[in-house]
Scaffold this active site. Sequence first.
Site, PDB file in Angstrom:
ATOM      1  N   SER A  63      37.713  38.771  49.747  1.00 20.49           N
ATOM      2  CA  SER A  63      36.878  39.742  50.189  1.00 20.49           C
ATOM      3  C   SER A  63      35.744  39.326  51.100  1.00 20.49           C
ATOM      4  CB  SER A  63      36.209  39.913  48.596  1.00 20.49           C
ATOM      5  OG  SER A  63      34.907  40.567  48.622  1.00 20.49           O
ATOM      6  N   TYR A  95      30.059  36.962  41.971  1.00 17.40           N
ATOM      7  CA  TYR A  95      31.334  37.211  42.532  1.00 17.40           C
ATOM      8  C   TYR A  95      31.406  36.521  43.689  1.00 17.40           C
ATOM      9  CZ  TYR A  95      34.971  40.165  44.431  1.00 17.40           C
ATOM     10  OH  TYR A  95      36.203  40.847  44.930  1.00 17.40           O
TER      11      TYR A  95
END
Length: 233
Positions: free
Chosen positions: A133, A147
């Site tokens: 990501s 995250y």
Amino acid sequence: MTRKIMLLTGGSRGIGLGIACEAVRRGWFVSLGLRNADTLPEGLTPDAAEVVGYDATAGGEQDWVAGVMQRHGRIDAVVACAGLLEHDSIVTGDDAKVLRLFEVNAHAPRRLAAAAWQPLIDSGSGRIVVMASLSGKRVKSQRSGLYAFSKFAAVGLAHALRHEGWDHGIRATAICPGIVATDMGLSAANGSLPVEAMTQVGDLAALTLNTIETPGTLCQAEITFNCQLDGIF
């Protein structure tokens, strides 16, 4: 011609399912590791894909690999798409939640690559994709900090595997998208971006297969892209 075999996690929906369908379209056979192994996801057929019971938090990678080798005799690519999103504070006291986040986003991909290592060597052109990501490249906000903590580890894993496998013909790449039009992407966007403005699953799937099928002399350690301007990517 013998079909190449892909091991893929997170293929029940979203990015993982899109990659599975694109791989099948290009002639690959895909072994999907899913918690629900009762049925193939929509769009896949038994002549081109199979489902194996697999939970990223519970191990089982060795058994999965052994079964694939027994049934198909080879493994050419590992694609780790299973991911977990958390918006808890980075200073949370819930260690169990943090450990589960790392288990799914970093430790399980490492274990799967390790389990499939010798077959990837034997392939002669083994490929590993860690679906990371942009949160593995920068911390965009307080809400994304925990995250991002796990996704930085996922990006580091891809780099480490790339070094480990280089002399064996194995190439590893961290693919780092921004917001993708999936359930997880909608959660991350939190209403700030319409679906049509997000990166589309089909486009990401095509990029992933292009990366896997690229010659070893054109290896990319990281691929970053975004659907919006955020000041860095």
